[in-house]
Design an enzyme around this catalytic site. Structure first.
Site, mmCIF file in Angstrom:
data_model
loop_
_atom_site.group_PDB
_atom_site.id
_atom_site.type_symbol
_atom_site.label_atom_id
_atom_site.label_comp_id
_atom_site.label_asym_id
_atom_site.label_seq_id
_atom_site.Cartn_x
_atom_site.Cartn_y
_atom_site.Cartn_z
ATOM 1 N N HIS A 1 0.858 -1.186 0.000
ATOM 2 C CA HIS A 1 0.000 0.000 0.000
ATOM 3 C C HIS A 1 0.894 1.235 0.000
ATOM 4 O O HIS A 1 2.118 1.131 0.022
ATOM 5 C CB HIS A 1 -0.950 -0.017 1.199
ATOM 6 C CG HIS A 1 -0.270 0.068 2.524
ATOM 7 N ND1 HIS A 1 0.583 -0.910 2.994
ATOM 8 C CD2 HIS A 1 -0.303 1.023 3.496
ATOM 9 C CE1 HIS A 1 1.034 -0.572 4.189
ATOM 10 N NE2 HIS A 1 0.517 0.605 4.513
ATOM 11 N N HIS B 1 1.278 3.972 2.179
ATOM 12 C CA HIS B 1 1.699 4.773 3.311
ATOM 13 C C HIS B 1 3.210 4.974 3.191
ATOM 14 O O HIS B 1 3.926 4.106 2.679
ATOM 15 C CB HIS B 1 1.340 4.089 4.628
ATOM 16 C CG HIS B 1 -0.104 4.273 5.006
ATOM 17 N ND1 HIS B 1 -0.790 3.377 5.802
ATOM 18 C CD2 HIS B 1 -0.994 5.265 4.695
ATOM 19 C CE1 HIS B 1 -2.041 3.805 5.964
ATOM 20 N NE2 HIS B 1 -2.183 4.938 5.300
ATOM 21 N N ASP C 1 5.799 4.827 5.021
ATOM 22 C CA ASP C 1 6.799 3.905 5.570
ATOM 23 C C ASP C 1 7.040 2.692 4.677
ATOM 24 O O ASP C 1 7.981 1.928 4.903
ATOM 25 C CB ASP C 1 6.419 3.451 6.990
ATOM 26 C CG ASP C 1 5.021 2.864 7.096
ATOM 27 O OD1 ASP C 1 4.174 3.191 6.251
ATOM 28 O OD2 ASP C 1 4.773 2.082 8.037
ATOM 29 N N HIS C 2 6.231 2.538 3.640
ATOM 30 C CA HIS C 2 6.389 1.406 2.724
ATOM 31 C C HIS C 2 6.949 1.805 1.359
ATOM 32 O O HIS C 2 7.308 0.930 0.573
ATOM 33 C CB HIS C 2 5.043 0.699 2.526
ATOM 34 C CG HIS C 2 4.535 0.034 3.759
ATOM 35 N ND1 HIS C 2 4.544 -1.329 3.934
ATOM 36 C CD2 HIS C 2 4.025 0.557 4.899
ATOM 37 C CE1 HIS C 2 4.045 -1.618 5.135
ATOM 38 N NE2 HIS C 2 3.727 -0.482 5.733
#
Length: 303
Positions: A61, A63, A65-66
């Site tokens: 996904h 967000h 942090d990814h």
């Protein structure tokens, strides 16, 4: 043999000695990356793993942090001399995100092939050695779990080849899956190959609540890599609120899915010592490990 490595085990924000979420699979010299949080390149550099042969990048996904490590990674791959296309797969919005990177990296020496996932249906992609199954999971924004299957070639059966009177000079090509026609006779791989052999299955899920569909999706995985945002069972209400999992919930999935190993990852920055809560998972599923940045394991085929 297939190598699996956790490049980063952090969720939300990096902390000392814990990069943000990323995992990589290496097989026969080719690599597949899932998520690309901050610090992904640092871990690859420390390990000495080549970046040039990353063929596929999968995003669970979008967000930060990814995905925050993607621009730098693409530029480093460009500087590695790679010319072959790279496939990037992710939820709706992928095309806009990658097109936005053109501001930072207007010219790359390789092309990027984008596969944007829509809705909640199941998907399948085959790229090189990797068979990629994709499942929509329960998070606050569109999010997907991935299961990577690497198939194993059928075993050559010498007795079968002799019984079928297959000329010796054809054995090698038939073993590689080719068909050969000589005069009026057609020789097929089935004439020299024995039973099918089990491959390897690596499943990966972060940022999701548990579900029956997820249990079935990761069934019989050799390694199930799953988020454990919180270790303490008393934080289950928080996991429900933010659509994450606690250690014990991940362990229940692993047990019900009959996986070989559970690797916990994607820890909250408030969870400084996840090892302190490992028994919450092990009491349910014994073969659980707490992930650490740059944890690598070679997974061997079983006969």
């Amino acid at each position: 043999m297939l190598d699996v490595c956790l490049l980063g085990c952090g969720g939300s924000m990096p902390i000392p000695d814990r990069n943000l979420t990323a995992m990589i699979v290496s097989y026969q010299g080719r690599k597949l990356l899932i998520d690309c949080g901050e610090g992904t390149q640092v871990s690859l550099k420390i390990l000495g793993w080549k970046i040039r042969n990353i063929d596929v990048i999968l995003f669970t996904h979008f967000h930060a942090d990814h995905i925050a490590g993607l621009p730098g990674l693409l530029l480093t791959i460009a500087n590695s001399g790679r010319l072959e296309p790279i496939t990037i797969i992710g939820p709706y919005g992928l095309i806009k995100i990658v097109m936005g990177l053109k501001v930072i990296a207007p010219v790359l020496p390789y092309s990027i092939e984008l596969v944007e996932l829509h809705g909640k249906e199941k998907y399948f992609q085959k790229i090189g050695y990797f068979n990629i199954n994709i499942l929509s999971v329960d998070h606050g924004i569109p999010c997907f779990a991935y299961s990577i299957d690497v198939q194993r070639n059928r075993k050559f059966d010498r007795e079968k080849a002799l019984k079928n009177k297959v000329p010796l000079i054809f054995w090698s090509k038939l073993q590689k899956g080719e068909e050969i026609k000589q005069r009026d006779k057609l020789y097929t791989p089935d004439m020299v190959l024995g039973y099918g052999r089990r491959g390897l299955k690596i499943s990966y899920c972060t940022d999701s609540r548990p579900s029956r569909e997820l249990v079935e999706f990761v069934k019989k995985s050799d390694v199930f890599i799953c988020e454990g945002m919180y270790g303490d069972d008393e934080k289950k209400h928080k996991a429900i609120s933010y659509k994450h999992m606690i250690f014990s919930e991940a362990a229940v999935i692993a047990k019900e899915a009959e996986v070989e190993e559970l690797w916990l990852t994607h820890f909250s920055p408030s969870l400084i010592e996840p090892q302190a809560y490992i028994e919450n998972a092990k009491n349910i599923f014994k073969n659980t490990i707490i992930g650490q940045d740059r944890y690598v394991k070679s997974i061997n085929f079983k006969e």
